[in-house]
Write a protein that holds these residues in place. Structure first.
Motif, PDB file in Angstrom:
ATOM      1  N   CYS A   1       0.851  -1.186   0.000  1.00 20.54           N
ATOM      2  CA  CYS A   1       0.000   0.000   0.000  1.00 20.54           C
ATOM      3  C   CYS A   1       0.885   1.233   0.000  1.00 20.54           C
ATOM      4  O   CYS A   1       2.060   1.159   0.344  1.00 20.54           O
ATOM      5  CB  CYS A   1      -0.940   0.010   1.203  1.00 20.54           C
ATOM      6  N   ASN A   2       0.309   2.347  -0.401  1.00 21.72           N
ATOM      7  CA  ASN A   2       1.108   3.567  -0.453  1.00 21.72           C
ATOM      8  C   ASN A   2       0.857   4.450   0.768  1.00 21.72           C
ATOM      9  O   ASN A   2       0.027   4.140   1.629  1.00 21.72           O
ATOM     10  CB  ASN A   2       0.870   4.322  -1.769  1.00 21.72           C
ATOM     11  N   GLU A   3       1.592   5.561   0.813  1.00 16.28           N
ATOM     12  CA  GLU A   3       1.510   6.479   1.942  1.00 16.28           C
ATOM     13  C   GLU A   3       0.116   7.042   2.133  1.00 16.28           C
ATOM     14  O   GLU A   3      -0.327   7.252   3.259  1.00 16.28           O
ATOM     15  CB  GLU A   3       2.522   7.618   1.739  1.00 16.28           C
ATOM     16  N   ARG A   4      -0.595   7.299   1.040  1.00 10.15           N
ATOM     17  CA  ARG A   4      -1.939   7.886   1.146  1.00 10.15           C
ATOM     18  C   ARG A   4      -2.890   6.936   1.868  1.00 10.15           C
ATOM     19  O   ARG A   4      -3.724   7.375   2.654  1.00 10.15           O
ATOM     20  CB  ARG A   4      -2.463   8.240  -0.250  1.00 10.15           C
ATOM     21  N   VAL A   5      -2.793   5.640   1.632  1.00  9.09           N
ATOM     22  CA  VAL A   5      -3.636   4.666   2.333  1.00  9.09           C
ATOM     23  C   VAL A   5      -3.330   4.696   3.828  1.00  9.09           C
ATOM     24  O   VAL A   5      -4.235   4.714   4.663  1.00  9.09           O
ATOM     25  CB  VAL A   5      -3.456   3.238   1.764  1.00  9.09           C
ATOM     26  N   MET A   6      -2.050   4.716   4.156  1.00  5.74           N
ATOM     27  CA  MET A   6      -1.661   4.746   5.575  1.00  5.74           C
ATOM     28  C   MET A   6      -2.221   5.997   6.252  1.00  5.74           C
ATOM     29  O   MET A   6      -2.774   5.917   7.354  1.00  5.74           O
ATOM     30  CB  MET A   6      -0.134   4.698   5.713  1.00  5.74           C
ATOM     31  N   SER A   7      -2.112   7.121   5.595  1.00  7.30           N
ATOM     32  CA  SER A   7      -2.619   8.382   6.141  1.00  7.30           C
ATOM     33  C   SER A   7      -4.142   8.364   6.256  1.00  7.30           C
ATOM     34  O   SER A   7      -4.708   8.741   7.284  1.00  7.30           O
ATOM     35  CB  SER A   7      -2.167   9.528   5.233  1.00  7.30           C
ATOM     36  N   MET A   8      -4.811   7.904   5.208  1.00  3.75           N
ATOM     37  CA  MET A   8      -6.272   7.884   5.164  1.00  3.75           C
ATOM     38  C   MET A   8      -6.876   7.008   6.262  1.00  3.75           C
ATOM     39  O   MET A   8      -7.842   7.388   6.914  1.00  3.75           O
ATOM     40  CB  MET A   8      -6.713   7.369   3.786  1.00  3.75           C
ATOM     41  N   PHE A   9      -6.283   5.848   6.469  1.00  2.96           N
ATOM     42  CA  PHE A   9      -6.829   4.909   7.447  1.00  2.96           C
ATOM     43  C   PHE A   9      -6.169   5.031   8.823  1.00  2.96           C
ATOM     44  O   PHE A   9      -6.572   4.367   9.772  1.00  2.96           O
ATOM     45  CB  PHE A   9      -6.741   3.475   6.916  1.00  2.96           C
ATOM     46  N   GLY A  10      -5.161   5.891   8.927  1.00  7.03           N
ATOM     47  CA  GLY A  10      -4.514   6.127  10.210  1.00  7.03           C
ATOM     48  C   GLY A  10      -3.778   4.913  10.734  1.00  7.03           C
ATOM     49  O   GLY A  10      -3.778   4.631  11.933  1.00  7.03           O
TER      50      GLY A  10
ATOM     51  N   LYS B   1      -0.103   2.387  10.379  1.00  7.66           N
ATOM     52  CA  LYS B   1       1.271   2.259   9.895  1.00  7.66           C
ATOM     53  C   LYS B   1       1.335   1.096   8.912  1.00  7.66           C
ATOM     54  O   LYS B   1       0.495   0.200   8.919  1.00  7.66           O
ATOM     55  CB  LYS B   1       2.222   2.039  11.064  1.00  7.66           C
ATOM     56  N   ARG B   2       2.348   1.138   8.110  1.00  8.31           N
ATOM     57  CA  ARG B   2       2.562   0.098   7.094  1.00  8.31           C
ATOM     58  C   ARG B   2       2.511  -1.307   7.700  1.00  8.31           C
ATOM     59  O   ARG B   2       1.864  -2.203   7.167  1.00  8.31           O
ATOM     60  CB  ARG B   2       3.910   0.366   6.419  1.00  8.31           C
ATOM     61  N   GLU B   3       3.186  -1.491   8.851  1.00  7.04           N
ATOM     62  CA  GLU B   3       3.236  -2.808   9.499  1.00  7.04           C
ATOM     63  C   GLU B   3       1.848  -3.303   9.911  1.00  7.04           C
ATOM     64  O   GLU B   3       1.621  -4.507  10.016  1.00  7.04           O
ATOM     65  CB  GLU B   3       4.122  -2.765  10.746  1.00  7.04           C
ATOM     66  N   ALA B   4       0.939  -2.378  10.179  1.00  3.81           N
ATOM     67  CA  ALA B   4      -0.421  -2.755  10.591  1.00  3.81           C
ATOM     68  C   ALA B   4      -1.298  -3.115   9.399  1.00  3.81           C
ATOM     69  O   ALA B   4      -2.366  -3.704   9.579  1.00  3.81           O
ATOM     70  CB  ALA B   4      -1.066  -1.617  11.382  1.00  3.81           C
TER      71      ALA B   4
ATOM     72  N   ALA C   1      -8.519   3.583  11.684  1.00  2.00           N
ATOM     73  CA  ALA C   1      -8.027   2.880  12.876  1.00  2.00           C
ATOM     74  C   ALA C   1      -8.621   3.479  14.143  1.00  2.00           C
ATOM     75  O   ALA C   1      -8.853   2.760  15.120  1.00  2.00           O
ATOM     76  CB  ALA C   1      -6.502   2.944  12.927  1.00  2.00           C
ATOM     77  N   SER C   2      -8.912   4.773  14.129  1.00  2.00           N
ATOM     78  CA  SER C   2      -9.500   5.452  15.292  1.00  2.00           C
ATOM     79  C   SER C   2     -10.951   5.042  15.536  1.00  2.00           C
ATOM     80  O   SER C   2     -11.513   5.379  16.567  1.00  2.00           O
ATOM     81  CB  SER C   2      -9.439   6.964  15.085  1.00  2.00           C
ATOM     82  N   GLY C   3     -11.552   4.346  14.567  1.00  2.00           N
ATOM     83  CA  GLY C   3     -12.962   3.980  14.663  1.00  2.00           C
ATOM     84  C   GLY C   3     -13.864   4.942  13.910  1.00  2.00           C
ATOM     85  O   GLY C   3     -15.042   4.666  13.702  1.00  2.00           O
TER      86      GLY C   3
END
Length: 182
Positions: free
Chosen positions: A28-37, A39-42, A84-86
């Motif tokens: 996944c790219n950085e935008r997905v990580m940011s959008m869903f809150g 980290k890559r490992e998660a 991730a925050s719900g």
């Protein structure tokens, strides 16, 4: 001028990008990580289920995706997803199967956060979220019923519930509220 390679383009794309196998996130790219809150490992190695408001929606939408992709290798919709925050948010999702005969085997997906123009204003049940997403496509109750494999009358009941929750007097006002208009 710097050379732009595919990995850099993937990571810096203005929309979320995911490569998947069997509904598992491979990259996944950085935008997905940011959008869903997250980290890559998660995300890497996890099921798309972690992005859905409920396991039921993950299953039902997955079945619908497979049906559509077997007919045409691209699927797109607007749906409510979960950070991730719900926090729930509207997201435009588009996917392409590498093999339309086995749509979930491998694919490329885009995710676009719509929360800047459309917000989740009221608490909705999983089925209400699905009906709301289908209403936004402009389909009739009969068409939505066919898509969701429920009766048109059930769609009408849910539409009435949505109208009550959003405090609207008719279907047009409901659509305006769902699209983010005041």
């Amino acid at each position: 001028m710097l050379a732009l390679d595919y990995q850099t383009a993937f990571q810096l794309a203005p929309v979320g990008l995911v490569i998947s196998r069997d509904r598992i996130i491979v990259d996944c790219n950085e935008r997905v990580m940011s959008m869903f809150g997250m980290k890559r490992e998660a995300l890497i190695g996890e099921s798309f289920k972690i992005m859905y408001p409920s396991p039921d929606e993950f299953e039902r939408i997955g079945q619908r995706i497979a049906t559509v992709m077997k007919a045409c290798d691209v699927y797109a919709d607007d749906r409510i997803m979960r950070r991730a925050s719900g926090e729930l948010f509207w997201c435009h999702v588009t996917g392409r199967a590498l093999d339309p005969a086995d749509p979930h085997a491998a694919g490329v997906w885009t995710f676009e956060d719509l929360s800047h123009t459309r917000r989740v204003a009221v608490q909705l049940t999983p089925r209400e979220r699905e009906i709301a997403a289908q209403l936004l496509t402009g389909q009739t109750s009969k068409q939505i019923g066919r898509t969701l494999e429920i009766s048109p009358r059930t769609v009408d009941v849910y539409r009435a519930r949505l109208m009550k929750k959003y405090g609207t007097g008719n279907a047009t006002e409901l659509l305006q509220r769902l699209m983010g208009a005041s």
